[in-house]
Write an enzyme that holds these catalytic residues in place. Structure first.
Site, mmCIF file in Angstrom:
data_model
loop_
_atom_site.group_PDB
_atom_site.id
_atom_site.type_symbol
_atom_site.label_atom_id
_atom_site.label_comp_id
_atom_site.label_asym_id
_atom_site.label_seq_id
_atom_site.Cartn_x
_atom_site.Cartn_y
_atom_site.Cartn_z
ATOM 1 N N TYR A 93 22.859 33.632 42.769
ATOM 2 C CA TYR A 93 22.289 35.292 41.565
ATOM 3 C C TYR A 93 22.313 36.177 43.236
ATOM 4 O O TYR A 93 21.790 35.624 44.176
ATOM 5 C CB TYR A 93 21.185 35.128 41.114
ATOM 6 C CG TYR A 93 21.824 35.561 40.036
ATOM 7 C CD1 TYR A 93 22.079 36.298 39.072
ATOM 8 C CD2 TYR A 93 21.776 34.072 38.575
ATOM 9 C CE1 TYR A 93 22.245 37.240 38.334
ATOM 10 C CE2 TYR A 93 21.813 34.626 38.191
ATOM 11 C CZ TYR A 93 22.007 36.460 37.065
ATOM 12 O OH TYR A 93 22.227 36.666 35.856
ATOM 13 N N GLU A 95 22.227 40.073 42.873
ATOM 14 C CA GLU A 95 22.079 41.290 42.058
ATOM 15 C C GLU A 95 22.283 42.661 43.371
ATOM 16 O O GLU A 95 21.566 41.818 44.462
ATOM 17 C CB GLU A 95 21.795 41.176 40.679
ATOM 18 C CG GLU A 95 22.157 40.798 39.426
ATOM 19 C CD GLU A 95 20.502 40.824 39.137
ATOM 20 O OE1 GLU A 95 19.603 40.569 38.885
ATOM 21 O OE2 GLU A 95 21.490 40.720 37.689
ATOM 22 N N ASP A 248 46.314 52.214 37.514
ATOM 23 C CA ASP A 248 45.964 50.910 37.736
ATOM 24 C C ASP A 248 47.129 50.018 37.538
ATOM 25 O O ASP A 248 48.090 50.077 36.989
ATOM 26 C CB ASP A 248 45.144 50.391 35.531
ATOM 27 C CG ASP A 248 45.343 49.316 35.755
ATOM 28 O OD1 ASP A 248 45.228 48.537 36.091
ATOM 29 O OD2 ASP A 248 44.941 49.201 34.529
ATOM 30 N N THR A 274 43.716 44.093 38.736
ATOM 31 C CA THR A 274 43.438 42.682 38.670
ATOM 32 C C THR A 274 43.500 42.246 39.959
ATOM 33 O O THR A 274 44.600 42.854 40.773
ATOM 34 C CB THR A 274 43.516 42.029 36.941
ATOM 35 O OG1 THR A 274 45.309 42.504 37.684
ATOM 36 C CG2 THR A 274 43.282 42.574 35.884
HETATM 37 C C1 LIG Z 1 45.627 42.991 32.200
HETATM 38 C C2 LIG Z 1 45.500 44.074 32.418
HETATM 39 C C3 LIG Z 1 44.406 44.989 32.092
HETATM 40 C C4 LIG Z 1 43.398 43.777 32.100
HETATM 41 O O1 LIG Z 1 42.376 42.881 32.569
HETATM 42 P P1 LIG Z 1 41.857 42.099 32.163
HETATM 43 O O2 LIG Z 1 41.305 40.808 33.846
HETATM 44 O O3 LIG Z 1 42.758 40.841 31.396
HETATM 45 O O4 LIG Z 1 40.774 42.698 31.526
HETATM 46 C C5 LIG Z 1 44.123 45.953 32.849
HETATM 47 N N1 LIG Z 1 44.850 46.787 33.218
HETATM 48 C C6 LIG Z 1 46.375 46.822 33.177
HETATM 49 C C7 LIG Z 1 47.498 47.230 33.776
HETATM 50 C C8 LIG Z 1 46.582 45.353 33.003
HETATM 51 O O5 LIG Z 1 48.255 44.453 32.923
HETATM 52 C C1 LIG Z 2 27.866 37.257 45.632
HETATM 53 O O1 LIG Z 2 27.010 38.540 44.916
HETATM 54 C C2 LIG Z 2 26.865 39.362 45.384
HETATM 55 C C3 LIG Z 2 26.457 40.952 44.799
HETATM 56 O O2 LIG Z 2 25.008 40.802 44.712
HETATM 57 C C4 LIG Z 2 27.717 40.061 46.534
HETATM 58 O O3 LIG Z 2 26.964 40.792 47.757
HETATM 59 C C5 LIG Z 2 27.688 38.960 47.576
HETATM 60 O O4 LIG Z 2 28.766 38.989 47.765
HETATM 61 C C6 LIG Z 2 28.604 37.390 47.010
HETATM 62 N N1 LIG Z 2 28.776 36.784 46.716
HETATM 63 C C7 LIG Z 2 30.460 36.510 47.717
HETATM 64 C C8 LIG Z 2 30.763 35.038 48.210
HETATM 65 O O5 LIG Z 2 31.174 37.408 47.724
#
Ligand SMILES: *Cc1c(COP(=O)(O)O)cnc(C)c1O
Ligand SMILES: *[C@@H]1O[C@H](CO)[C@@H](O)[C@H](O)[C@H]1NC(C)=O
Ligand SMILES: *[C@@H]1O[C@H](CO)[C@@H](O)[C@H](O)[C@H]1NC(C)=O
Length: 501
Positions: A93, A95, A248, A274
């Site tokens: 964890y 955060e 995007d 993504t």
């Molecule tokens: C797939 C996709 C997303 C969303 O990704 P998820 O990981 O499925 O939430 C967003 N924007 C575009 C253009 C995508 O093709």
């Molecule tokens: C795990 O989560 C923290 C966010 O709290 C992030 O800073 C950290 O880099 C993450 N760990 C890895 C391995 O990326």
């Protein structure tokens, strides 16, 4: 006991609801607990601890191996990414952000996140002076929501490519009767469209509407558009109406990384992607944002970007809790692979394969939206053939060919899409070359022919059609014959990380 004292803290209205519920007949089933009768539940392999889940995973592996995977957003990740996902990083964890966590024990987690950030900037040629990146979004749609949350006030305006025209849900999708995406509920969204004749984005109309609508963000991105986006034009329009330009690049990130399609970084203020589509990493997302000077006015006064802190706080604590550290580790591993010449070759091959597939389909008499492709996907318009996308998708699926039905420009109903979308990334990872995609085009053609052979007698609705496919021995035999040919063909191409049965 604990539950009762917990309820005491609730206001009267909630207590009243709880009392009503308590008078209902109990509906819970007694939990059936049994001793673990293997060896050691903590250390035994999944095959022993949970044969049921193991069997399902085995079947899915088999399905991936025997079939032709043409869903444009899918890919096969690599062995090393699997290793990162299944590592101890999953337990932590953390955060917060590197150097500012809410829990202790994060020194390695910090190192990994910083490594992931460094590689993300490197892969796309971003100078850390000018760009920052947040690697914590859990997936693409939440990443986009985080951006809008960061820079658009509640109820503020966004513009994205309409879903039926090739955009994504998370670009503000709604229908005349329903606000489908949360991005159209919390924000005021106006779509832009493609020209129904050419299938190309209508930039002039976008510009006119943007000047009237004055969005805070214009989204340049797509999930089904076979041509390059004109980022320079998007930039001009965004500047003219005072909007941020967010690209995007979820679908094409791997191709951008490989340098085989234009990069949005030169023009955009923010770039989201993504990591599991063209980047071939684990399921996750990245948000890149510009730093430094945003603009200089006539008097020489500079306005600075302030995107970094806004985006970071929108992701955490705004929308998410602890990041998925094993995923971030997997993304770091995948990004390192993007820096190889092998990956660049793959990216080139992905596009070459897409052109080969589209080219052969055109030769076989198919209509392609926009007439062809510049990237990893093509959209086949089946309306001239007189058969619906959903039917072809279903018959191809029976023959182990996976693709998806998709709306074509001008489709009146999004529920009865007129085409299918085909993508080459996944099979390119299995080392398919152009001549193999010629073969794939021919398999698809055979599938469409099967569909046409039975189309008239298979009923009016999709439900009728599926029932017909279940009951017609003749159709089943045709589909099986094609499926057997497909399986025989695919056995020649191994899948990364999926070698054994
Ligand atoms: C797939 C996709 C997303 C969303 O990704 P998820 O990981 O499925 O939430 C967003 N924007 C575009 C253009 C995508 O093709
Ligand atoms: C795990 O989560 C923290 C966010 O709290 C992030 O800073 C950290 O880099 C993450 N760990 C890895 C391995 O990326
Ligand atoms: C999928 O992975 C391959 C490498 O195996 C890569 O070349 C390709 O670009 C990836 N997908 C997409 C959409 O580009």
């Amino acid at each position: 006991m604990q539950r009762a004292s917990f309820l005491l803290r609730f206001p009267p209205a909630l207590k009243a609801v709880s009392r009503t519920m308590a008078t209902r007949t109990p509906t819970l089933v007694p939990v059936d607990r049994q001793a673990y009768n293997g060896g050691d539940m903590i250390h035994d392999p999944i095959a022993t601890v949970d044969p049921e889940a193991f069997e399902i995973m085995k079947q899915e592996k088999k399905r991936q191996r025997r079939g032709l995977e043409l869903i444009a957003s899918e890919n096969f990740t690599t062995k090393s990414v699997y290793d990162a996902l299944a590592s101890a990083m999953s337990n932590k964890y953390s955060e917060g952000y590197p150097g500012a966590r809410y829990y202790g024990g994060n020194e390695f987690i910090d190192q990994m996140e910083l490594l992931c950030q460094k590689r993300a900037l490197q892969v796309f040629g971003c100078d850390p002076k000018d760009w920052g990146v947040n690697v914590q979004p859990l997936s693409g749609a939440p990443a986009n929501l985080a951006v809008y949350t960061a820079i658009v006030e509640a109820g503020g305006r966004i513009m994205g490519l309409d879903l039926p025209d090739g955009g994504h849900l998370s670009h503000g999708f709604f229908t005349p009767t329903r606000k489908v995406s949360v991005t159209s509920i919390f924000f005021e969204s106006m779509p832009y469209k493609v020209n129904p004749k050419t299938g190309l984005i209508d930039y002039d109309q976008l510009e006119q509407n943007a000047m009237l609508f004055r969005p805070k963000v214009i989204v340049a991105g797509m999930s089904c558009y076979a041509r390059h986006l004109d980022y320079a034009r998007f930039r001009k329009i965004a500047d003219k109406c005072g909007a941020y330009l967010m690209a995007d690049m979820a679908h094409i990130a791997g191709l951008v990384a490989g340098g085989v399609v234009p990069s949005p970084f030169e023009y955009a203020d923010i770039v989201t992607t993504t990591t599991h589509k063209s980047l071939r990493g684990p399921r996750g997302a990245l948000i890149f944002y510009r730093k430094g000077v945003r603009s200089v006015n006539a008097k020489g006064v500079e306005t600075m970007y302030d995107l970094g802190s806004k985006i970071d706080t929108a992701v955490f604590p705004g929308l998410q809790g602890g990041p998925h550290n094993h995923t971030i580790s997997g993304i770091a591993v995948a990004l390192k692979q993007c820096l190889t010449t092998d990956f660049q070759e793959y990216a080139k091959q992905t596009v070459a394969n897409s052109k080969a597939l589209a080219g052969r389909l055109a030769e076989l008499g198919y209509t392609l939206v926009t007439g062809g492709t510049d990237n990893h996907l093509c959209l086949v318009d089946l309306r001239p053939k007189g058969v619906e996308g959903a039917r072809v998708e279903h018959v191809l699926d029976l023959a182990h060919i996976a693709c998806n039905k998709n709306t074509c420009p001008g489709d009146v109903s999004a529920l009865r899409p007129g085409g299918i979308r085909l993508g080459t990334p996944a099979l390119t990872s299995r080392d398919f070359k152009e001549e193999d995609f010629v073969k794939v085009a021919e398999f698809i053609h055979k599938g469409v022919e099967i569909c046409l052979k039975y189309n008239d007698k298979a009923g009016k609705t999709m439900k009728d059609f599926k029932a017909f496919c279940e009951s017609s021995e003749e159709l089943k035999a045709d589909a099986k014959k094609l499926g057997d040919e497909v399986m025989e063909f695919t056995t020649n191409f191994p899948i990364p990380g999926n070698e054994e049965a």
